[in-house]
Motif scaffolding. Structure first.
Motif, PDB file in Angstrom:
ATOM      1  N   VAL A  67       0.786  -1.269   0.108  1.00  0.00           N
ATOM      2  CA  VAL A  67      -0.029   0.079  -0.126  1.00  0.00           C
ATOM      3  C   VAL A  67       1.051   1.195   0.026  1.00  0.00           C
ATOM      4  CG1 VAL A  67      -1.798   1.398   1.403  1.00  0.00           C
ATOM      5  CG2 VAL A  67      -2.042  -1.110   1.024  1.00  0.00           C
ATOM      6  N   ILE A  68       2.050   1.106   0.981  1.00  0.00           N
ATOM      7  CA  ILE A  68       2.641   2.331   0.884  1.00  0.00           C
ATOM      8  C   ILE A  68       3.293   2.440  -0.450  1.00  0.00           C
ATOM      9  CG2 ILE A  68       5.033   3.181   2.020  1.00  0.00           C
ATOM     10  CD1 ILE A  68       4.147   1.846   4.546  1.00  0.00           C
ATOM     11  N   PHE A  69       3.915   1.494  -1.062  1.00  0.00           N
ATOM     12  CA  PHE A  69       4.512   1.455  -2.453  1.00  0.00           C
ATOM     13  C   PHE A  69       3.428   2.175  -3.564  1.00  0.00           C
ATOM     14  CE2 PHE A  69       8.146  -1.653  -1.948  1.00  0.00           C
ATOM     15  CZ  PHE A  69       8.841  -0.911  -0.745  1.00  0.00           C
ATOM     16  N   GLU A  70       2.519   1.513  -3.531  1.00  0.00           N
ATOM     17  CA  GLU A  70       1.426   2.177  -4.352  1.00  0.00           C
ATOM     18  C   GLU A  70       1.247   3.855  -3.980  1.00  0.00           C
ATOM     19  OE1 GLU A  70      -3.321   1.127  -5.350  1.00  0.00           O
ATOM     20  OE2 GLU A  70      -2.107  -0.346  -4.589  1.00  0.00           O
ATOM     21  N   LEU A  71       0.928   3.993  -2.800  1.00  0.00           N
ATOM     22  CA  LEU A  71       0.681   5.549  -2.741  1.00  0.00           C
ATOM     23  C   LEU A  71       1.938   6.383  -2.894  1.00  0.00           C
ATOM     24  CD1 LEU A  71      -1.279   5.131   0.954  1.00  0.00           C
ATOM     25  CD2 LEU A  71      -2.260   5.867  -1.221  1.00  0.00           C
ATOM     26  N   THR A  72       3.071   6.180  -2.976  1.00  0.00           N
ATOM     27  CA  THR A  72       4.106   6.685  -3.201  1.00  0.00           C
ATOM     28  C   THR A  72       4.519   6.484  -4.633  1.00  0.00           C
ATOM     29  OG1 THR A  72       5.593   4.943  -2.484  1.00  0.00           O
ATOM     30  CG2 THR A  72       5.050   6.940  -0.823  1.00  0.00           C
ATOM     31  N   ARG A  73       4.077   5.829  -5.090  1.00  0.00           N
ATOM     32  CA  ARG A  73       4.083   5.483  -6.571  1.00  0.00           C
ATOM     33  C   ARG A  73       5.483   4.721  -7.053  1.00  0.00           C
ATOM     34  NH1 ARG A  73       2.517  10.586  -9.799  1.00  0.00           N
ATOM     35  NH2 ARG A  73       4.677  11.438  -8.776  1.00  0.00           N
ATOM     36  N   ILE A  74       6.320   4.517  -6.273  1.00  0.00           N
ATOM     37  CA  ILE A  74       7.496   3.565  -6.220  1.00  0.00           C
ATOM     38  C   ILE A  74       7.140   2.290  -6.627  1.00  0.00           C
ATOM     39  CG2 ILE A  74       9.085   5.014  -5.008  1.00  0.00           C
ATOM     40  CD1 ILE A  74       9.483   2.850  -3.189  1.00  0.00           C
ATOM     41  N   GLY A  75       6.188   1.571  -6.273  1.00  0.00           N
ATOM     42  CA  GLY A  75       5.978   0.311  -6.598  1.00  0.00           C
ATOM     43  C   GLY A  75       6.107  -0.187  -8.125  1.00  0.00           C
ATOM     44  N   ARG A  76       5.495   0.894  -8.667  1.00  0.00           N
ATOM     45  CA  ARG A  76       5.926   0.612 -10.490  1.00  0.00           C
ATOM     46  C   ARG A  76       7.193   0.557 -10.892  1.00  0.00           C
ATOM     47  NH1 ARG A  76       4.108   6.555 -12.747  1.00  0.00           N
ATOM     48  NH2 ARG A  76       5.317   7.668 -11.190  1.00  0.00           N
ATOM     49  N   LEU A  77       8.250   0.808  -9.908  1.00  0.00           N
ATOM     50  CA  LEU A  77       9.749   0.750 -10.343  1.00  0.00           C
ATOM     51  C   LEU A  77      10.170  -0.715 -10.359  1.00  0.00           C
ATOM     52  CD1 LEU A  77      10.949   3.826  -8.761  1.00  0.00           C
ATOM     53  CD2 LEU A  77      10.181   3.817 -11.036  1.00  0.00           C
ATOM     54  N   PHE A  78       9.417  -1.578  -9.489  1.00  0.00           N
ATOM     55  CA  PHE A  78      10.035  -2.758  -9.115  1.00  0.00           C
ATOM     56  C   PHE A  78       9.121  -3.850  -9.562  1.00  0.00           C
ATOM     57  CE2 PHE A  78      11.563   0.216  -5.698  1.00  0.00           C
ATOM     58  CZ  PHE A  78      12.626  -0.062  -6.006  1.00  0.00           C
ATOM     59  N   GLU A  79       9.617  -4.909 -10.011  1.00  0.00           N
ATOM     60  CA  GLU A  79       8.899  -6.107 -10.278  1.00  0.00           C
ATOM     61  C   GLU A  79       8.970  -6.935  -8.614  1.00  0.00           C
ATOM     62  OE1 GLU A  79       9.979  -8.968 -13.250  1.00  0.00           O
ATOM     63  OE2 GLU A  79      10.799  -7.130 -14.623  1.00  0.00           O
ATOM     64  N   THR A  80       7.772  -7.600  -8.488  1.00  0.00           N
ATOM     65  CA  THR A  80       7.450  -8.090  -7.228  1.00  0.00           C
ATOM     66  C   THR A  80       7.143  -9.576  -7.236  1.00  0.00           C
ATOM     67  OG1 THR A  80       5.246  -7.540  -6.756  1.00  0.00           O
ATOM     68  CG2 THR A  80       6.760  -6.050  -5.805  1.00  0.00           C
ATOM     69  N   TYR A  81       7.711 -10.463  -6.445  1.00  0.00           N
ATOM     70  CA  TYR A  81       7.307 -11.771  -6.460  1.00  0.00           C
ATOM     71  C   TYR A  81       7.215 -12.312  -5.078  1.00  0.00           C
ATOM     72  CZ  TYR A  81       9.498 -11.442 -10.890  1.00  0.00           C
ATOM     73  OH  TYR A  81      10.023 -11.001 -12.419  1.00  0.00           O
ATOM     74  N   GLU A  82       6.265 -13.636  -4.949  1.00  0.00           N
ATOM     75  CA  GLU A  82       6.042 -14.183  -3.769  1.00  0.00           C
ATOM     76  C   GLU A  82       7.347 -14.497  -3.153  1.00  0.00           C
ATOM     77  OE1 GLU A  82       2.882 -15.708  -2.892  1.00  0.00           O
ATOM     78  OE2 GLU A  82       1.427 -14.636  -4.448  1.00  0.00           O
ATOM     79  N   SER A  83       8.417 -15.043  -3.550  1.00  0.00           N
ATOM     80  CA  SER A  83       9.550 -15.523  -2.599  1.00  0.00           C
ATOM     81  C   SER A  83      10.686 -15.072  -3.277  1.00  0.00           C
ATOM     82  CB  SER A  83       9.475 -17.034  -2.726  1.00  0.00           C
ATOM     83  OG  SER A  83       9.666 -17.210  -4.066  1.00  0.00           O
ATOM     84  N   SER A  84      11.819 -14.915  -2.695  1.00  0.00           N
ATOM     85  CA  SER A  84      13.058 -14.579  -3.004  1.00  0.00           C
ATOM     86  C   SER A  84      13.666 -15.653  -4.121  1.00  0.00           C
ATOM     87  CB  SER A  84      14.007 -14.479  -1.923  1.00  0.00           C
ATOM     88  OG  SER A  84      14.330 -15.537  -1.235  1.00  0.00           O
ATOM     89  N   THR A  85      13.277 -16.842  -4.040  1.00  0.00           N
ATOM     90  CA  THR A  85      13.425 -17.763  -5.010  1.00  0.00           C
ATOM     91  C   THR A  85      13.154 -17.488  -6.623  1.00  0.00           C
ATOM     92  OG1 THR A  85      13.819 -19.391  -3.370  1.00  0.00           O
ATOM     93  CG2 THR A  85      13.883 -20.350  -5.724  1.00  0.00           C
ATOM     94  N   ALA A  86      11.836 -17.269  -6.578  1.00  0.00           N
ATOM     95  CA  ALA A  86      11.178 -16.929  -7.432  1.00  0.00           C
ATOM     96  C   ALA A  86      11.651 -15.484  -8.158  1.00  0.00           C
ATOM     97  CB  ALA A  86       9.508 -16.624  -7.374  1.00  0.00           C
TER      98      ALA A  86
END
Length: 138
Positions: A67-86
């Motif tokens: 939510v914080i990443f979405e509100l600050t708009r930095i979430g779009r800079l990173f690809e996110t994954y469920e696990s560090s392995t993925a």
């Protein structure tokens, strides 16, 4: 990821960014809070990685951080994954300069858009790193 801890984290990780094409995974499964200093550190990290033709992936981002990443708009800079392995596996077929060699126009547009997103996100992010563990060890 706040105040002194965020600054200490950046100081500790900054050496990684000097490598050629750094491919970094931030395992955030235990990170429960990120403040404005933490957001700034994420932006600095992604800038440094991109300067060296690398990238950063996020793993295990908790809902409150998302939510914080979405509100600050930095979430779009990173690809996110469920696990560090993925997240680490997502780098396996990635050749940073391959797109610009074979498809120069789309790659240039992608980089320009991403760099613009980094600029927009500034306040007026193949090693897995756990923020909480780093903070405890500093």
């Amino acid at each position: 990821m706040n105040g002194r801890g965020a600054r200490a984290f950046y100081k500790g990780i900054s050496a990684v960014f000097s490598s050629d094409r750094p491919q970094i995974v931030f395992d955030m499964c235990r990170t429960e809070h990120v403040d404005s200093v933490g957001i700034s550190v994420f932006v600095q990290c992604i800038r440094q990685a991109m300067r060296h033709d690398g990238d950063i992936r996020l793993a295990g981002v908790l809902p409150q951080i998302a939510v914080i990443f979405e509100l600050t708009r930095i979430g779009r800079l990173f690809e996110t994954y469920e696990s560090s392995t993925a997240a680490a596996k997502s780098f396996s077929g990635f050749l940073p300069n391959a797109l610009s060699t074979f498809h120069p126009h789309p790659a240039r547009a992608m980089v320009t858009t991403r760099e613009a997103a980094i600029e927009d996100s500034l306040p007026s992010a193949s090693a897995a790193i756990n923020f909480e563990a780093c903070a405890r060890n500093l």
